[in-house]
Design a protein around this motif. Structure first.
Motif, PDB file in Angstrom:
ATOM      1  N   CYS A   1      46.956  52.016 -58.683  1.00  0.00           N
ATOM      2  CA  CYS A   1      48.221  51.418 -59.120  1.00  0.00           C
ATOM      3  C   CYS A   1      47.996  50.450 -60.273  1.00  0.00           C
ATOM      4  O   CYS A   1      48.751  50.439 -61.241  1.00  0.00           O
TER       5      CYS A   1
ATOM      6  N   SER B   1      45.007  54.712 -51.556  1.00  0.00           N
ATOM      7  CA  SER B   1      43.791  53.969 -51.308  1.00  0.00           C
ATOM      8  C   SER B   1      42.841  54.861 -50.505  1.00  0.00           C
ATOM      9  O   SER B   1      42.904  54.927 -49.287  1.00  0.00           O
TER      10      SER B   1
ATOM     11  N   CYS C   1      53.321  45.082 -52.761  1.00  0.00           N
ATOM     12  CA  CYS C   1      53.771  46.455 -52.519  1.00  0.00           C
ATOM     13  C   CYS C   1      54.350  46.484 -51.103  1.00  0.00           C
ATOM     14  O   CYS C   1      53.768  45.941 -50.162  1.00  0.00           O
TER      15      CYS C   1
ATOM     16  N   TYR D   1      52.735  53.721 -58.374  1.00  0.00           N
ATOM     17  CA  TYR D   1      53.246  54.017 -57.027  1.00  0.00           C
ATOM     18  C   TYR D   1      53.850  52.755 -56.431  1.00  0.00           C
ATOM     19  O   TYR D   1      54.893  52.785 -55.804  1.00  0.00           O
TER      20      TYR D   1
ATOM     21  N   TYR E   1      54.491  48.835 -49.027  1.00  0.00           N
ATOM     22  CA  TYR E   1      53.871  49.749 -48.062  1.00  0.00           C
ATOM     23  C   TYR E   1      53.266  49.088 -46.815  1.00  0.00           C
ATOM     24  O   TYR E   1      53.524  49.536 -45.700  1.00  0.00           O
TER      25      TYR E   1
HETATM   26  S1  SF4 Z   1      47.596  51.726 -53.597  1.00  0.00           S
HETATM   27 FE1  SF4 Z   1      49.508  51.223 -54.683  1.00  0.00          FE
HETATM   28  S2  SF4 Z   1      51.095  52.177 -53.458  1.00  0.00           S
HETATM   29 FE2  SF4 Z   1      49.287  52.026 -52.177  1.00  0.00          FE
HETATM   30  S3  SF4 Z   1      49.496  50.082 -51.072  1.00  0.00           S
HETATM   31 FE3  SF4 Z   1      48.286  49.684 -52.902  1.00  0.00          FE
HETATM   32  S4  SF4 Z   1      49.773  48.998 -54.418  1.00  0.00           S
HETATM   33 FE4  SF4 Z   1      50.901  50.056 -52.782  1.00  0.00          FE
END
Ligand code: SF4
Length: 449
Positions: free
Chosen positions: A78, A30, A9, A89, A11
């Motif tokens: 996710c 998270s 991901c 996401y 992010y």
């Molecule tokens: S919860 Fe989903 S959107 Fe957030 S960092 Fe983890 S994989 Fe990425």
């Protein structure tokens, strides 16, 4: 962008989040994670800095796991979405940021970081700001960290019951928490201002972002420093109040997406999101749909949970009605409620799951948006289809203890708030009773059991 792994991901390479309590996190999805100091305690933004957190051992370890395709603690939502065919996401963010920054830029960033022990050599392009828990609502699936109303209610319920209310929540991993005014500290504002020149996008929620003064201070600084037209804004707001000051600011930024946090239509929304009033929300939402400028994207993001699973169709019909009336596209995207666990629809008895599936299937047949081939309908379609799949996959998996916890919690809040599930959600009450779960015989959490 190349797919680095099934858990990759973007992010942790481009985004930082402040939690309402002043901790730093790698993603808002998270919920139970935070960037720690070396001694294991949480970094706090009134003392620690964004910079220290960005390339901390904790962040580097998350990046490493994602490159290697390992699961990351905190990303379960996710993974759960992907299991039922909902676009996660993770997948949405990878797509969005490849388009925003360009695949080459992202791959360059990730490859350089991989070669350098997972350090990232530029500050985040995306900041998720949650400046405290000031909120005017106490939504049933929310918690004291995100709403001061819930914080106050929790204190009151604990005082009435020798902390029985806290003990109930502790079983679900949630502890009582209150916010300090960390967001007023100069340490925090210095860090934020250093980030502004690198930002492409900022997300604001809270608490309720339209009530939080720090958000206006931040937006003002972006304009004063002449970066506003380079930054895209994204908000989740509850539409209980719509200040002119808020709407005016939006036009000066590159783009603004405003998502309505609505979990039902009319009384269902009022019940879940007390003490909101639907007539006020409806007036504000239509006003924004009519008057929002050309740089505005509007959406609705219901949290799918036991309280609304039978009635979410009414909200979908409302979205279609406003789209038709105003000619404005409204993206409806579902979130699954996984925390607290006892609100998750997978625990329901089969009679309710069958009824919910039937209602969603009926909506699919009658909905213009669902049946259109246009790109704008993707999220609504995907949300409906994956919810149906989630209900189907969990048939036969009724969880009696969770449903009893759900009813005890519901009864406790009903008594405290002077609400009544039997009046606001009669069909759910009836079908639960039919399956052997009687609201009337359930006791509140405040009673010694
Ligand atoms: S919860 Fe989903 S959107 Fe957030 S960092 Fe983890 S994989 Fe990425």
């Amino acid at each position: 962008m190349k797919e680095y792994s099934k858990t990759f991901c973007v992010y942790p390479w481009i985004q930082q989040q402040t939690t309402p309590t002043g901790k730093i996190n790698f993603c808002c999805i998270s919920m139970h994670t935070f960037v720690p100091r070396e001694d294991g305690s949480a970094m706090m933004l009134d003392r620690d800095s964004f910079k220290e957190a960005w390339n901390s051992g904790y962040m580097r370890d998350i990046r490493k796991k994602m490159i290697h395709g390992d699961s990351v603690f905190g990303c379960e939502t996710c993974y759960e979405q992907e299991k039922v065919g909902k676009k996660s996401y993770r997948q949405c963010h990878n797509e969005e940021w490849s388009a925003k920054l360009g695949s080459d830029t992202i791959e360059g960033l990730v490859d350089r970081s991989t070669a350098n022990d997972f350090e990232v050599d530029r500050p985040p392009a995306y900041l998720d700001l949650r400046l405290g828990n000031l909120c005017n609502l106490k939504c049933r699936m929310c918690n004291p960290y995100n709403s001061v109303q819930i914080e106050n209610e929790w204190k009151k319920l604990d005082a009435k019951s020798e902390n029985r209310y806290s003990k109930f929540w502790n079983k679900f991993g949630l502890e009582f928490g209150s916010c300090t005014p960390w967001y007023e500290s100069e340490n925090f504002w210095k860090g934020v201002e250093e980030n502004i020149p690198f930002l492409k996008k900022v997300y604001m929620t809270g608490g309720e972002p339209t009530l939080i003064e720090g958000n206006y201070r931040f937006l003002d600084r972006c304009r004063e420093l002449n970066y506003a037209d380079k930054i895209e804004l994204f908000f989740n707001i509850n539409f209980t109040n719509l200040k002119e000051k808020f709407i005016e600011q939006l036009n000066e930024f590159q783009w603004s997406s405003v998502n309505a946090s609505l979990d039902g239509h009319g009384e269902v929304n009022e019940y879940i999101r007390a003490p909101s009033r639907w007539d006020v929300i409806d007036k504000n939402f239509r006003k924004m749909a009519h008057e929002g400028g050309a740089r505005l994207g509007l959406g609705i993001s219901p949290v799918i949970q036991i309280y609304n699973i039978l009635n979410v169709v009414d909200l979908l019909e409302y979205a279609e009605e406003v789209m038709e009336e105003t000619g404005r596209e409204i993206i409806v995207d579902f979130l699954f409620c996984l925390h607290p666990d006892f609100l998750d629809i997978v625990h329901l008895p089969d009679n309710i799951k069958h009824e919910a599936i039937a209602r969603l299937e009926d909506f699919k047949m009658s909905s213009q948006v669902y049946r259109s081939q246009q790109e704008k309908s993707f999220f609504m379609k995907n949300g409906i289809d994956s919810t149906i799949k989630r209900l189907q996959m969990s048939l036969g998996q009724e969880n009696p203890q969770m449903i009893r916890d759900f009813l005890s919690y519901t009864k406790t809040l009903d008594e405290e708030r002077r609400q009544d599930m039997r009046a606001s959600l009669p069909e759910l009450t009836f079908l639960l009773k039919e399956a052997g779960y009687d609201y009337d015989s359930q006791v509140s959490l405040l009673v010694d059991q």
